[in-house]
Design an enzyme around this catalytic site. Structure first.
Site, PDB file in Angstrom:
ATOM      1  CG  HIS A   1      -4.524  -1.139   4.537  1.00 32.16           C
ATOM      2  ND1 HIS A   1      -5.190  -1.943   3.639  1.00 32.16           N
ATOM      3  CD2 HIS A   1      -3.893  -0.197   3.780  1.00 32.16           C
ATOM      4  CE1 HIS A   1      -4.954  -1.507   2.395  1.00 32.16           C
ATOM      5  NE2 HIS A   1      -4.184  -0.447   2.459  1.00 32.16           N
TER       6      HIS A   1
ATOM      7  CB  SER B   1      -0.853  -0.040   1.271  1.00 23.52           C
ATOM      8  OG  SER B   1      -1.738   1.007   1.276  1.00 23.52           O
TER       9      SER B   1
END
Lengths: 481, 481
Positions: free
Chosen positions: A470, A351
């Site tokens: 997340h 990410s």
């Protein structure tokens, strides 16, 4: 088409070369995105800020559209409601963004809560004895008095709903209406980004709640998107991919082929257009860089994969901002992969960390200043802290030393933090391509990143919005090293 | 299986011969009706009042189930919420209906509205100036004061939501949870049918609102049910057909074949089980009797049909009582048939009229009494009315005369109405099989039926619930003549 022509087509760029944001794409890509089932020809190609829409449909007068909005809310004739709603949505789409704002202000102010009724009900409510008294004992009321209490409470709850609730409810059950509502909310958000108007903010917040209810994950269908899907659906994947742009048809085909998965959430009322989609790579190990994911050639055979890497997630509807569908999508995809591929045991995300650099630079600058201004500055005490409460050397002694060594050669600085700041902001990001520089900055960059992700909080949440997303989905932090 | 065996199977009865209501069927048919996706083995075959369910799962102690209900509402750990909800639903299904009622009473009373908070917010709210004053003029507040007002109003609206809202919301996004909620509501309704408890009534009314939102027609998929569908889905059509029971597989196949359509509404979270379904016959003309529809052999070729007759509509979920999905289903099916078969121009329903006989008999009895008790009784004045305000001869002169003729032969009576009452209530419904009697009663029966359907109202709606349903869907009255 011959072979060569096909190869050229598959490799030709699908998007303008400038690094556009999604918002810009809306204006540029001619995506077919039909709003209405009943009248696709007149309602198609409508985007919130698409300047061409007013050219396709001649702009109507605001007061005409306002009158059809009024009918949409107040008519009780069920046999004409569909045509009234069609008329209103066509009228809305014909308006410029300025006129839409005027119209939405009317909606927010004149179709608001009936506060006279609320006050009456409040007085009635306060006069009734509740089922359980102030001190927690049952009131001993008989069932008919209790019924009256519950009824008044329900009436008060209903009375607190604004009148525009009716418009939202009617549009939700009208073909194409749900899509219209997401566009209407996208308009609201773009207005509110420019100017904070309390009544529009209240309208937006109410609409957001309604959309979240209607788009509950229970009503969404998980769809495995493949190369066999329709071109109109795949076109949307290309257009809305917000993390790692899809460069050409080959790239797209690759992301839907062996060793890759793409899943979207579809709503029955918005067919052929995933509200959100996620891309997954099946790998032997967690990848270190996104390049490995996008260009590992040939792909890992699926039977050898032990890791599912969620490398991209994109929402297609700006009007659904703040409604967290991703959390549910990830959960469902993990369950599905676990069931179909029991040998996959690691679920990870690769990410970007959009806020890190900004945070780090501001930290380096402020701490370097504090260090300078203080007399008797000790570069590194055992706990990394010294005199001032706020002062802190965020570098370890060996990092400090290595950076000061660079100071002479590459980048000037009175202390390690200043050297690092100068390096990171130098022209052309020289540090990213120099082995010598990387060998020095990598260690503090990684260490401070972990701190940024896990320790820096704001109101109990991670400072970084992406990290927060997340972590809420159950991720633990594993920055690639 | 040989041909003969197959023929026997196709013709063998599919249901007990007694005329059972749907409610009874639930206890008798072993339908697979899985509640959970995650744990089908333990949650399957659960019906609200299925006495065998407590035998399949050993009954848990009420306080254990209550504890898991509490966790389901109060836990903030998102990683365990799924297992907590599974545990609660398994526990709930293990309980007897009596224990379930105790549990739901706890839910209704202890997870109710936080009324201390509501009162605080009410006082705050009443102290703030609204955006538009009592006399309708804008208050001239600045945006920050307006924001505060809208925020308090929203907080009050939220505070008026009972705490059990959280349980409902969580179950809705949990696999199998929506189905569980419909069963929970079916339980509530069966409890409330026996005893009206105000707090349970409030719980039910809240749950009904939530279900209506989640099962909004926009979230439902229209499915054309055919002989190619799965046996598990077709089994449900047989089990839930509430208007004209399906007698055997041949009958079922017929209703899904040429000249017939069957459509159901499916929700993504309750797969393989239509929430409601409708049966349509494509005919040359509006049928006069249901027998023509069920047994017209061979069926009309579809290209010759000009009429779509909606002859049956059934809901499969007792827990969705009062949520009118039929209205939307009919609308969508009409659109679909119009699009696919432009030569079909008549849309009609052939419907039982459940309240007519009762209304007619009571009308005949009371008017016959009034007529008798009044002196100077004139059998038929020109307007059908005479002295008393309430007195009315509901028969026309020629009907009166024809009935009085019968009086000597078949059925005693001092006036036409009494004769008719006696005929209609005679043993074995002799009138339905005698040509002579039918020739006399048919005219007044048809005429009075039209009056019953269209003129007799209660609070602005048709007296007859079924008639009301059809009239709301845009039907006009055409009793077969």
């Amino acid at each position: 088409m011959n072979r060569k022509g096909w190869a050229i087509l598959m490799r030709s760029k699908m998007k303008p070369t400038t690094t556009t944001t999604n918002q810009h794409l809306f204006n540029k890509l001619p995506i077919s995105n039909e709003v209405g089932l009943t009248k696709p020809s007149s309602q198609g190609n409508q985007f919130s800020q698409n300047p061409s829409s007013s050219m396709q449909n001649p702009e109507r007068e605001l007061k005409v559209v306002q009158a059809s909005m009024h009918s949409s809310i107040s008519t009780s004739k069920t046999d004409i409601i569909d045509s009234v709603l069609n008329d209103f949505s066509e009228g809305y789409f014909s308006l410029s963004i300025q006129k839409r704002q005027e119209l939405l202000l009317v909606l927010a102010r004149e179709y608001d809560v009936n506060r006279t009724q609320v006050r009456e009900l409040i007085h009635q409510y306060l006069g009734l004895e509740p089922p359980v008294g102030e001190k927690g004992q049952a009131s001993g009321l008989d069932e008919s008095l209790l019924s009256a209490f519950y009824r008044t409470e329900r009436n008060l709850r209903h009375a607190l709903q604004p009148k525009y609730e009716i418009l939202f409810e009617r549009l939700n059950t009208h073909p194409g209406g749900l899509k219209f509502l997401t566009i209407l909310r996208a308009d609201l958000l773009s207005m509110l980004a420019k100017e904070n108007i309390a009544s529009l903010r209240a309208l937006d917040s109410y609409l957001k709640e309604k959309l979240a209810t209607w788009l509950s994950p229970a009503a969404l269908e998980l769809h495995h998107i493949t190369w066999d899907d329709s071109a109109s659906l795949l076109e949307k994947i290309v257009a809305y991919e917000a993390v790692h742009p899809i460069s050409n048809l080959l790239d797209l085909k690759r992301r839907l082929g062996v060793g890759r998965r793409c899943f979207g959430y579809l709503h029955p009322a918005i067919p052929g257009e995933p509200l959100i989609f996620i891309e997954v790579a099946l790998l032997k190990n967690v990848a270190q860089t996104i390049q490995e994911v996008l260009w590992d050639d040939p792909p890992t055979p699926e039977s050898e994969a032990s890791c599912a890497l969620f490398y991209s997630i994109s929402s297609t509807q700006p009007g659904l901002a703040g409604i967290n569908l991703g959390k549910f999508l990830i959960k469902r995809v993990i369950e599905l992969v676990k069931r179909d591929m029991p040998h996959v045991s690691t679920f990870a995300t690769l990410s970007p960390i959009p806020g890190y650099m900004q945070w780090l630079l501001s930290k380096l600058a402020s701490q370097s200043k504090l260090a300078e201004s203080e007399a008797g500055y000790t570069p590194h005490m055992s706990d990394g802290r010294s005199g001032s409460t706020f002062r802190e050397n965020i570098l370890h002694p060996e990092e400090e030393a290595a950076l000061m060594e660079l100071s002479e050669e590459f980048s000037f600085g009175k202390n390690g933090m200043e050297v690092m700041w100068n390096l990171l902001t130098s022209r052309n990001y020289e540090w990213t391509s120099s082995e010598r520089l990387l060998s020095v900055v990598q260690a503090p960059l990684m260490r401070l990143c972990a701190r940024y992700l896990l320790q820096e909080k704001k109101r109990g949440k991670a400072l970084d919005a992406v990290a927060n997303f997340h972590l809420q989905n159950g991720a633990v932090c594993l920055p690639s090293s």
